[in-house]
Design an enzyme around this catalytic site. Structure first.
Site, PDB file in Angstrom:
ATOM      1  N   ASP A 226      55.952  25.292  65.650  1.00 17.14           N
ATOM      2  CA  ASP A 226      56.012  26.530  64.846  1.00 17.14           C
ATOM      3  C   ASP A 226      55.005  26.502  63.707  1.00 17.14           C
ATOM      4  O   ASP A 226      54.539  25.435  63.280  1.00 17.14           O
ATOM      5  CB  ASP A 226      57.416  26.700  64.244  1.00 17.14           C
ATOM      6  CG  ASP A 226      58.452  27.097  65.274  1.00 17.14           C
ATOM      7  OD1 ASP A 226      58.104  27.219  66.460  1.00 17.14           O
ATOM      8  OD2 ASP A 226      59.620  27.271  64.882  1.00 17.14           O
ATOM      9  N   HIS A 370      56.736  21.226  64.165  1.00 19.72           N
ATOM     10  CA  HIS A 370      55.962  22.179  63.371  1.00 19.72           C
ATOM     11  C   HIS A 370      54.480  21.840  63.359  1.00 19.72           C
ATOM     12  O   HIS A 370      54.097  20.672  63.322  1.00 19.72           O
ATOM     13  CB  HIS A 370      56.497  22.246  61.934  1.00 19.72           C
ATOM     14  CG  HIS A 370      57.830  22.924  61.832  1.00 19.72           C
ATOM     15  ND1 HIS A 370      59.016  22.280  62.084  1.00 19.72           N
ATOM     16  CD2 HIS A 370      58.156  24.219  61.521  1.00 19.72           C
ATOM     17  CE1 HIS A 370      60.039  23.119  61.932  1.00 19.72           C
ATOM     18  NE2 HIS A 370      59.532  24.310  61.591  1.00 19.72           N
TER      19      HIS A 370
END
Length: 433
Positions: A226, A370
């Site tokens: 992400d 992430h």
């Protein structure tokens, strides 16, 4: 003896004294009847009129017998029901004026009484038209309610949103909606509407939510990143390539300007680009217009940067409920969360990230890591260890689309990440109960 002599001035016959002298002339005036004759005529006319009028009066005021509430009763012929009630000294509780939905609008404004004639209950118009002819059985009772005046309208039936039964990691639209048509009765006093005949049923929007599982038992895992693209993106891609692995990058639309080449590099490496919305707002807390803008603007940014067409999002904080789906207006096809959370955002250390991402892994699992949003040095060190550990356990690393395509419960276009609302379809306007 000689004949008598006649005077030359004297006719030899005498005319009838009262005979008209012009009796031989056509067109002569007739003599008017005398006053006595006229009087006789008038008297005769009045006598006849009196006889006829009296007969008519007697006919109009004759009585007939009917059975009133079980008792034979004489009533004037041609009496209305109201006249019968009044003549019999009866009293009944009136009905009410009610709405098309059955609510009382005006008490006592219904029919003053009810009537059954010869075993058949009369309607309002029939009650007003009734006139006593004789030998009827009339049963009277309390009044009935009268429904307000109304009219019918053909209206569009909008699709509803049918929620998923339980939440899995991947939620998607399994059926898009279509409008229908239905007749509604509209009260002209109350304005209430009552649904009637369905002319064409609406087709609802249906959501389905699953935890992906390959039909063939193949051992696959989807790693996802992400908050990119970022300065870490290319290094992630290099590590993935070294381990013959592919992943899915949920990019922020706001991070793409200036990083278009990284978006393209993701595609070139064989990985997948999807959306993490435009500005990372929590979608369950924004209005519908903002939600749709967050979704569609990011999709456009990804496409324009060379990341390909996508209608897949990972909602920020994993927060996307049924109300969010309703507000989305059909702008996305699927929402993806995760099973295994690396908790890398806490910077827990490399070993913790590896353990969080691999402990209890199974085929079809989705791992969350992430690409941006902070220091990702621990992720860069942990990623090769994650890949190696799971490879040793027999897993291969696939994109989200590849994972979903292995599950026959998921439509092919949804699995591809490119599904859109078909032409002629409609989005839901309410949630089905």
């Amino acid at each position: 003896m000689s004949s008598p002599r006649h005077s030359p001035q004297q006719p030899d016959y005498q005319p009838f004294p009262y005979a008209p002298q012009t009796s031989q002339r056509r067109g002569g005036r007739r003599r008017k009847p005398s006053g006595g004759s006229r009087a006789v005529t008038v008297v005769a006319f009045l006598v006849v009129a009196a006889v006829v009028g009296g007969g008519v009066w007697m006919w109009l005021n004759r009585t007939v017998r009917l059975n009133l509430n079980g008792t034979w009763t004489d009533v004037r012929a041609g009496s209305s029901l109201g006249e019968i009630v009044e003549a019999a000294g009866l009293s009944y509780a009136p009905g009410n004026l009610v709405s098309v939905g059955g609510n009382v609008l005006e008490e006592g404004s219904g029919t003053p009484f009810s009537a059954t004639v010869d075993g058949r209950e009369l309607g309002k118009d029939e009650m007003e038209a009734f006139r006593a002819a004789g030998n009827e059985r009339v049963d009277l009772g309390d009044g009935t309610d009268v429904v307000e005046p109304s009219h019918e309208e053909k209206r569009v039936m909008e699709p509803r949103l049918v929620p998923y039964e339980s939440l899995g990691a991947v939620t998607f639209v399994s059926q898009y909606g279509k409008t229908g048509h239905q007749v509604f009765t509209v009260g002209e006093v109350s304005g209430e509407t009552v649904p009637g005949e369905v002319l064409e049923p609406a087709q609802d929007v249906v959501l389905q939510s699953v935890n992906p599982r390959p039909d063939d038992g193949r051992k696959v895992i989807a790693i996802t990143f992400d908050d990119g693209p970022s300065a870490y993106t290319q290094r992630y891609l290099d590590i993935l390539s070294q381990h013959n692995a592919r992943a899915t990058f949920f990019c922020l639309g706001s991070q793409i300007p200036g990083n278009e080449s990284l978006v393209q590099a993701i595609v070139e490496q064989g990985s997948q680009v999807a959306s993490h919305t435009q500005n990372h707002q929590q979608l369950t807390t924004v209005d519908a217009d903002t939600l749709k803008s967050e979704v569609s603007t990011a999709f456009d940014a990804i496409s324009n940067a060379g990341g390909g067409k996508t209608t897949v999002i990972r909602p920020p904080y994993g927060s996307f409920d049924v109300n969010s789906w309703l507000a989305s207006g059909g702008t996305l096809s699927s929402s993806v969360i995760w099973h295994l959370d690396s908790l890398d955002w806490k910077l827990p250390g490399v070993d913790a990230i590896v353990e969080n991402s691999t402990l209890g892994a199974w085929s079809g699992a989705i791992i969350l890591m992430h690409d941006g949003g902070g220091n990702r040095d621990q992720d860069l060190e942990a990623l090769p260890k994650i890949l190696q550990k799971l490879t040793d356990e027999g897993y291969e690393f696939v994109t989200l689309s590849e994972l979903l395509s292995l599950d026959s419960r998921i439509p092919a276009e949804v699995a591809a990440g490119t599904a859109t609302m078909p032409e002629g379809s409609s989005w839901a306007t309410s949630i089905a109960e």
